[in-house]
Design an enzyme around this catalytic site. Structure first.
Site, PDB file in Angstrom:
ATOM      1  N   ASP A 126       0.822  -1.214   0.000  1.00 30.88           N
ATOM      2  CA  ASP A 126       0.000   0.000   0.000  1.00 30.88           C
ATOM      3  C   ASP A 126       0.860   1.269   0.000  1.00 30.88           C
ATOM      4  O   ASP A 126       2.098   1.195   0.026  1.00 30.88           O
ATOM      5  CB  ASP A 126      -0.931  -0.069   1.226  1.00 30.88           C
ATOM      6  CG  ASP A 126      -2.291   0.561   0.969  1.00 30.88           C
ATOM      7  OD1 ASP A 126      -2.417   1.353   0.030  1.00 30.88           O
ATOM      8  OD2 ASP A 126      -3.230   0.255   1.738  1.00 30.88           O
ATOM      9  N   TRP A 161      -2.910   3.422  -5.766  1.00 31.39           N
ATOM     10  CA  TRP A 161      -4.163   4.087  -6.150  1.00 31.39           C
ATOM     11  C   TRP A 161      -4.047   4.869  -7.469  1.00 31.39           C
ATOM     12  O   TRP A 161      -4.799   5.818  -7.707  1.00 31.39           O
ATOM     13  CB  TRP A 161      -4.649   5.030  -5.035  1.00 31.39           C
ATOM     14  CG  TRP A 161      -4.451   4.470  -3.662  1.00 31.39           C
ATOM     15  CD1 TRP A 161      -4.868   3.255  -3.214  1.00 31.39           C
ATOM     16  CD2 TRP A 161      -3.757   5.083  -2.555  1.00 31.39           C
ATOM     17  NE1 TRP A 161      -4.479   3.081  -1.913  1.00 31.39           N
ATOM     18  CE2 TRP A 161      -3.812   4.181  -1.478  1.00 31.39           C
ATOM     19  CE3 TRP A 161      -3.121   6.314  -2.386  1.00 31.39           C
ATOM     20  CZ2 TRP A 161      -3.228   4.461  -0.241  1.00 31.39           C
ATOM     21  CZ3 TRP A 161      -2.554   6.594  -1.154  1.00 31.39           C
ATOM     22  CH2 TRP A 161      -2.610   5.678  -0.094  1.00 31.39           C
ATOM     23  N   GLY A 162      -3.044   4.508  -8.306  1.00 34.84           N
ATOM     24  CA  GLY A 162      -2.887   5.214  -9.584  1.00 34.84           C
ATOM     25  C   GLY A 162      -2.226   6.575  -9.443  1.00 34.84           C
ATOM     26  O   GLY A 162      -2.191   7.355 -10.402  1.00 34.84           O
ATOM     27  N   ASP A 183     -10.099   3.552  -3.791  1.00 32.11           N
ATOM     28  CA  ASP A 183     -10.797   2.401  -3.201  1.00 32.11           C
ATOM     29  C   ASP A 183     -12.219   2.247  -3.727  1.00 32.11           C
ATOM     30  O   ASP A 183     -12.926   3.221  -3.965  1.00 32.11           O
ATOM     31  CB  ASP A 183     -10.867   2.558  -1.674  1.00 32.11           C
ATOM     32  CG  ASP A 183      -9.512   2.341  -1.028  1.00 32.11           C
ATOM     33  OD1 ASP A 183      -8.497   2.308  -1.745  1.00 32.11           O
ATOM     34  OD2 ASP A 183      -9.482   2.219   0.213  1.00 32.11           O
TER      35      ASP A 183
HETATM   36  C1  GLA Z   1      -5.983   1.470   1.395  1.00 33.24           C
HETATM   37  C2  GLA Z   1      -6.128   0.453   0.264  1.00 33.24           C
HETATM   38  C3  GLA Z   1      -7.259  -0.515   0.581  1.00 33.24           C
HETATM   39  C4  GLA Z   1      -6.992  -1.211   1.900  1.00 33.24           C
HETATM   40  C5  GLA Z   1      -6.774  -0.180   3.010  1.00 33.24           C
HETATM   41  C6  GLA Z   1      -6.286  -0.824   4.296  1.00 33.24           C
HETATM   42  O1  GLA Z   1      -7.085   2.305   1.472  1.00 33.24           O
HETATM   43  O2  GLA Z   1      -6.362   1.110  -0.962  1.00 33.24           O
HETATM   44  O3  GLA Z   1      -7.408  -1.465  -0.456  1.00 33.24           O
HETATM   45  O4  GLA Z   1      -5.838  -2.013   1.763  1.00 33.24           O
HETATM   46  O5  GLA Z   1      -5.805   0.801   2.636  1.00 33.24           O
HETATM   47  O6  GLA Z   1      -6.078   0.115   5.310  1.00 33.24           O
END
Ligand code: GLA
Length: 372
Positions: A126, A161-162, A183
């Site tokens: 992440d 997240w791009g 997300d």
């Molecule tokens: C981010 C990621 C999610 C998830 C959360 C966990 O938001 O994009 O997919 O893994 O963290 O905290």
């Protein structure tokens, strides 16, 4: 070689969020086998954020929370492997994960070693708490090397997240899939907007490194960690069809111990999964844009597919003109298509194909080019 097809599996986050433990994960693995999902191609069982203690141990290693995982991660990995499945875990490029547990910043090599010792086959990585002055590309590159240095084959699932135009460098740093969107939440607009944000970026997606449009919400029915009103059965089907037509990873997000039969049938839909797993991995061509998009896609072995999506609130009559994709009557050829949901033949045509698509629904045809 990893990730020659979009990876398939289950991830704990959408339903369970921080409320995870070894029973939950074992039960998900059991359900994947017992409910026929393993046979359908799902193989990775992934624990997302919130599995560790809030601080590292004295030896600098991340420590699994003993209340949530009393048997330890090695035992859990062994259990998952005994089912013929693969085990995934989660960490973060930053000092902390998104939920503020220890991240792997400056601990990449020791964390990769720890994951390998536990028998991890997949790492979701992440982007929370990344130091502002640190370079994301460099941090993903470092963890990618750390995973390889273990000698264990570990699928690297990047999740930034791009941001930072990651589509331009994720393949170069060794990621096998990468979150190219924010997300997902359990509602129609969330999956629709995610999908349409990817149309241009799918050019970067293909065997070796696939764009990841986030975990599936199919069957969640407004329960769990990403609830936002839920979707109808039609909408869940459209969601699954979009993910498959765009050939992105299929990571189930619902509670598999409580999944309903309709969702299970959708998640196992052979025709859609075959499109998702098509070996050529070519992105679709958008023939018509807007809220009623029509896509055309090359598949392996000289096959093609066309998808009509209706994102409006009204039933819609949609059309693919064959000349728009370069096929004229003068060619002497026609598309011989069938409806992938019903099996119904659409005949051999060189003029046009139509579909009457209910609100928020889709139609998908597949077939080949034949002499008329
Ligand atoms: C981010 C990621 C999610 C998830 C959360 C966990 O938001 O994009 O997919 O893994 O963290 O905290």
């Amino acid at each position: 070689m990893l990730s020659q097809r979009p990876p398939m599996g289950w991830n704990s986050w959408n339903t369970f969020g921080e409320d995870i433990n070894e029973q939950t994960v074992r039960a998900a693995a059991d359900a994947i086998v017992e409910k026929g999902l393993k046979d359908a191609g799902y193989e990775y069982v992934v624990i997302d954020d919130c599995w560790s203690l809030p601080e590292r141990g004295k030896d600098g290693r991340i420590v699994p929370n003993p209340e949530k995982f009393p048997s330890g991660m090695k035992a859990l990995a062994d259990y998952i492997h005994s089912k013929g499945l693969k085990f995934g875990m989660y960490s973060d490029v930053g000092t902390r994960t998104c939920a503020r547990f220890p991240g792997s910043f400056d601990h990449e090599f020791i964390d990769a070693e720890t994951f390998a010792e536990w028998g991890v086959d997949f790492l979701k990585y992440d982007y929370g708490y990344k130091p502002k002055l640190a370079n994301g590309k460099s941090l993903y590159n470092r963890m990618s090397m750390a995973l390889k240095a273990t000698g264990r084959e570990i699928l690297f699932s990047a999740c930034n997240w791009g941001c930072d135009e990651s589509e331009k460098w994720m393949r170069s740093v060794g990621a096998h899939m990468y979150r190219s969107t924010g997300d997902i939440y359990d509602c129609f607009t969330s999956f629709k907007d995610i999908a349409m944000s990817q149309v241009e970026k799918l050019a970067y997606s293909g065997p070796g490194c696939f764009n990841d449009m986030d975990m599936l919400i199919c069957g969640m029915r407004d329960k769990g960690n990403v609830a936002r009103g839920g979707c109808t059965d039609t909408e869940y089907r459209t969601h699954f069809a979009l993910w498959c037509f765009f050939q992105v990873p299929l990571m189930i997000g619902c509670d598999l111990t409580a999944v309903d039969e309709g969702t299970l049938a959708l998640l196992k839909n052979k025709e859609l999964i075959a499109i998702d797993q098509d070996p050529e991995g070519r992105p679709p061509i958008m023939v018509t844009d807007g809220e009623k998009p029509v896509f055309f896609k090359h598949l392996a072995n000289g096959e093609y597919a066309v998808a009509f999506f209706n994102f409006t609130d009204e039933q819609s009559f949609q059309e693919l003109e064959c000349f728009d994709v370069g096929l004229t009557e003068a060619s002497g050829y026609g598309f011989e298509f069938y409806d992938v949901f019903t099996g119904e033949s659409k005949g051999v045509r060189a003029d046009y194909f139509t579909a009457l698509v209910p609100a928020h629904d889709c139609r998908i045809y597949r077939g080949k080019l034949v002499k008329r």
